[in-house]
Motif scaffolding. Structure first.
Motif, PDB file in Angstrom:
ATOM      1  N   ALA A 234       9.639 -12.249   2.560  1.00  0.00           N
ATOM      2  CA  ALA A 234       8.955 -11.885   3.801  1.00  0.00           C
ATOM      3  C   ALA A 234       7.756 -12.782   4.052  1.00  0.00           C
ATOM      4  CB  ALA A 234       8.521 -10.418   3.738  1.00  0.00           C
ATOM      5  N   ALA A 235       7.076 -13.168   3.000  1.00  0.00           N
ATOM      6  CA  ALA A 235       5.884 -14.002   3.143  1.00  0.00           C
ATOM      7  C   ALA A 235       6.197 -15.392   3.667  1.00  0.00           C
ATOM      8  CB  ALA A 235       5.163 -14.109   1.800  1.00  0.00           C
ATOM      9  N   ASP A 236       7.469 -15.802   3.561  1.00  0.00           N
ATOM     10  CA  ASP A 236       7.854 -17.145   4.001  1.00  0.00           C
ATOM     11  C   ASP A 236       8.295 -17.201   5.460  1.00  0.00           C
ATOM     12  OD1 ASP A 236       7.403 -18.158   1.415  1.00  0.00           O
ATOM     13  OD2 ASP A 236       9.410 -17.574   0.767  1.00  0.00           O
TER      14      ASP A 236
ATOM     15  N   ARG B  83       7.892 -17.360   9.232  1.00  0.00           N
ATOM     16  CA  ARG B  83       6.798 -17.770  10.094  1.00  0.00           C
ATOM     17  C   ARG B  83       7.076 -17.503  11.576  1.00  0.00           C
ATOM     18  NH1 ARG B  83       4.514 -22.144   7.137  1.00  0.00           N
ATOM     19  NH2 ARG B  83       3.209 -22.756   8.900  1.00  0.00           N
TER      20      ARG B  83
ATOM     21  N   LEU C   3       8.903  -6.802   7.273  1.00  0.00           N
ATOM     22  CA  LEU C   3       7.963  -7.822   6.815  1.00  0.00           C
ATOM     23  C   LEU C   3       6.650  -7.259   6.300  1.00  0.00           C
ATOM     24  CD1 LEU C   3       8.484 -10.515   9.620  1.00  0.00           C
ATOM     25  CD2 LEU C   3       9.641 -10.320   7.407  1.00  0.00           C
TER      26      LEU C   3
ATOM     27  N   ASP D 107       2.886  -6.335   5.807  1.00  0.00           N
ATOM     28  CA  ASP D 107       1.668  -7.055   6.195  1.00  0.00           C
ATOM     29  C   ASP D 107       1.924  -8.534   6.462  1.00  0.00           C
ATOM     30  OD1 ASP D 107       0.226  -4.730   5.989  1.00  0.00           O
ATOM     31  OD2 ASP D 107      -0.535  -5.154   3.965  1.00  0.00           O
ATOM     32  N   ASP D 108       3.039  -9.057   5.930  1.00  0.00           N
ATOM     33  CA  ASP D 108       3.356 -10.465   6.174  1.00  0.00           C
ATOM     34  C   ASP D 108       3.706 -10.720   7.634  1.00  0.00           C
ATOM     35  OD1 ASP D 108       3.101 -11.584   3.515  1.00  0.00           O
ATOM     36  OD2 ASP D 108       4.856 -10.396   2.978  1.00  0.00           O
TER      37      ASP D 108
ATOM     38  N   ASP E 261       1.857 -10.206   9.966  1.00  0.00           N
ATOM     39  CA  ASP E 261       0.628 -10.641  10.635  1.00  0.00           C
ATOM     40  C   ASP E 261       0.604 -12.141  10.899  1.00  0.00           C
ATOM     41  OD1 ASP E 261      -0.269  -8.028  10.602  1.00  0.00           O
ATOM     42  OD2 ASP E 261      -1.476  -8.268   8.784  1.00  0.00           O
ATOM     43  N   HIS E 262       1.317 -12.919  10.090  1.00  0.00           N
ATOM     44  CA  HIS E 262       1.296 -14.374  10.294  1.00  0.00           C
ATOM     45  C   HIS E 262       2.591 -14.883  10.911  1.00  0.00           C
ATOM     46  CE1 HIS E 262       2.875 -14.094   6.008  1.00  0.00           C
ATOM     47  NE2 HIS E 262       3.842 -14.750   6.627  1.00  0.00           N
TER      48      HIS E 262
END
Length: 414
Positions: A295-297, A299, A323, A325-326, A328-329
């Motif tokens: 999820a952090a990846d 974009r 996702l 909190d990820d 957010d970006h």
């Protein structure tokens, strides 16, 4: 995942309300242009249809096809062949064994123009005047069949029908054909040609269409508090999928990788999405798990986001649920605000937008959002494109359809 099973995109083709090819469509999307316009006919008055506009095709198919071709193909197949020809040329017209070449081109509704025109002919002129090509033209698999005939694809010609998720599911099936070893190259996508008085009347009767007759260009407004329904669109998007090994062997230019496919069904209602978004969540999680993307990846997300009052927020909550909190970006785009809803062609066109967003590292905008819904819990790209930055990029493209069909594709840079 071995290179032979890694599936990449090497060609793109489209004809849409924004342009007659990919370059013009992408440029118009980045510029925030709307393809919605008032219909130049008397349908609304003649049939008392409350909707007088749609996102009609920008370039008539007669400018790209010969008269004999248009006479033997329903508009849905015409659009698909135009897009497939561009995608094939864009991929460099790969030299591939026909037995290793597949075609998967879907439509949510099929040859509706042919069906209704034939019925009118039968009623007014009798059975002898019904065209002998009527059945081949109206078949939902007609676009896929014509594309396979065009390219000599003999590994399989398929047409998955899953309403507005059809185009994305076709691409997912093409990925599976390559991964399973059935094909090295697959031409895949979706198409739709339903701007006809009957489908418009039917959608209007279901109260799913926007009624902004006085301002079509601002009618599709995903996530805006004043959204009142979607705008019917038409056109086609087609991609050339290829095993990474095959693409590398011929030195092909690669746009991106289709890294994961997620499918699910709501099992809830024939038209309404399941309120909790469980099916959407499962599709996205499956696609991410298959791709190995965290999820952090992620974009960028190209959302299904049709501009309906209920559906937009269900999807937004589902994306946040997957996702966390990820989210957010993540740069969220809702490109139907410009193209309208291409129904069975939507998922394919939006896959092209997602591929180009990563290839150019630029998320397309969402237009017409003047007052964002306070319940939108995501970072929406509004009015102007947004750079996605450097490094490896991953994106999700969502497509959902009547009947509870959910498709999520994960696209990554190469």
């Amino acid at each position: 995942m071995s290179p032979a099973r890694d599936v990449v995109v090497t060609g793109l083709g489209a004809t849409t309300p924004l342009g007659g090819d990919v370059a013009s469509t992408w440029a118009a999307a980045l510029a925030g242009e709307s393809g919605a316009r008032t219909l130049e006919n008397d349908w609304a008055d003649r049939y008392e249809i409350p909707v007088r506009f749609a996102a009609t095709i920008k370039v008539p198919p007669t400018e790209a096809l010969s008269r004999p071709e248009t006479k033997r193909m329903d508009p849905s197949a015409q659009y698909a062949v135009i897009a497939a020809r561009e995608a094939w040329a864009d991929a460099g017209s790969p030299d591939v064994d026909p037995l290793r070449l597949g075609a998967v081109v879907s439509s949510g509704i099929g040859g509706i123009w042919t069906t209704l025109d034939a019925w009118d002919t039968l009623q007014s002129k009798g059975a002898r005047r019904v065209l002998p090509m009527t059945v081949p033209m109206l078949m939902p698999n007609s676009p896929s069949a014509f594309v396979s005939l065009e390219l000599g694809a003999r590994a399989g010609a398929h047409a998955l029908v899953s309403a507005c998720a059809s185009g994305a599911e076709a691409i997912g099936y093409g990925v599976d054909m390559i991964r399973s070893g059935r094909a090295d190259v697959v031409v895949a996508g979706g198409t739709e040609a339903t701007i006809h008085p009957m489908p418009i009347a039917a959608f209007a009767a279901s109260r799913t269409l926007s009624l902004r007759n006085d301002d079509p260009a601002h009618a599709s407004r995903p996530y805006d508090t004043a959204r009142d329904g979607f705008v019917v669109g038409e056109g086609s998007g087609v991609v050339v999928l290829e095993s990474a090994e095959h693409a590398a062997a011929r030195g092909a230019r690669v746009y991106a990788r289709i890294a994961g496919v997620g499918l699910s069904a709501d099992g809830y209602h024939i038209t309404s999405p399941e309120p909790s978004g469980d099916g959407q969540v499962r599709a996205m999680r499956a696609a991410l798990a298959e791709s190995g993307v965290a999820a952090a990846d992620v974009r960028h997300v190209n959302a299904h986001a049709t501009s309906t009052v209920v559906g937009d927020l269900i999807e937004a909550r589902s994306i946040r649920g997957v996702l966390g909190d990820d989210a957010d970006h993540v740069a969220l785009s809702a490109t139907k605000s410009m193209t309208g809803h291409l129904l069975g062609g939507a998922g394919a066109l939006e896959t092209i937008f997602t591929v180009l967003a990563l290839h150019h590292r630029l998320a397309p905008p969402t237009i017409n959002v003047e007052d964002p819904d306070p319940e939108l819990v995501l970072d929406l790209v509004r009015d102007t494109p947004r750079p996605l930055g450097d490094g490896d990029l991953a994106a999700v493209n969502n497509s959902f359809g009547f009947g509870g069909h959910n498709v999520a594709l994960v696209v990554t840079t190469v």
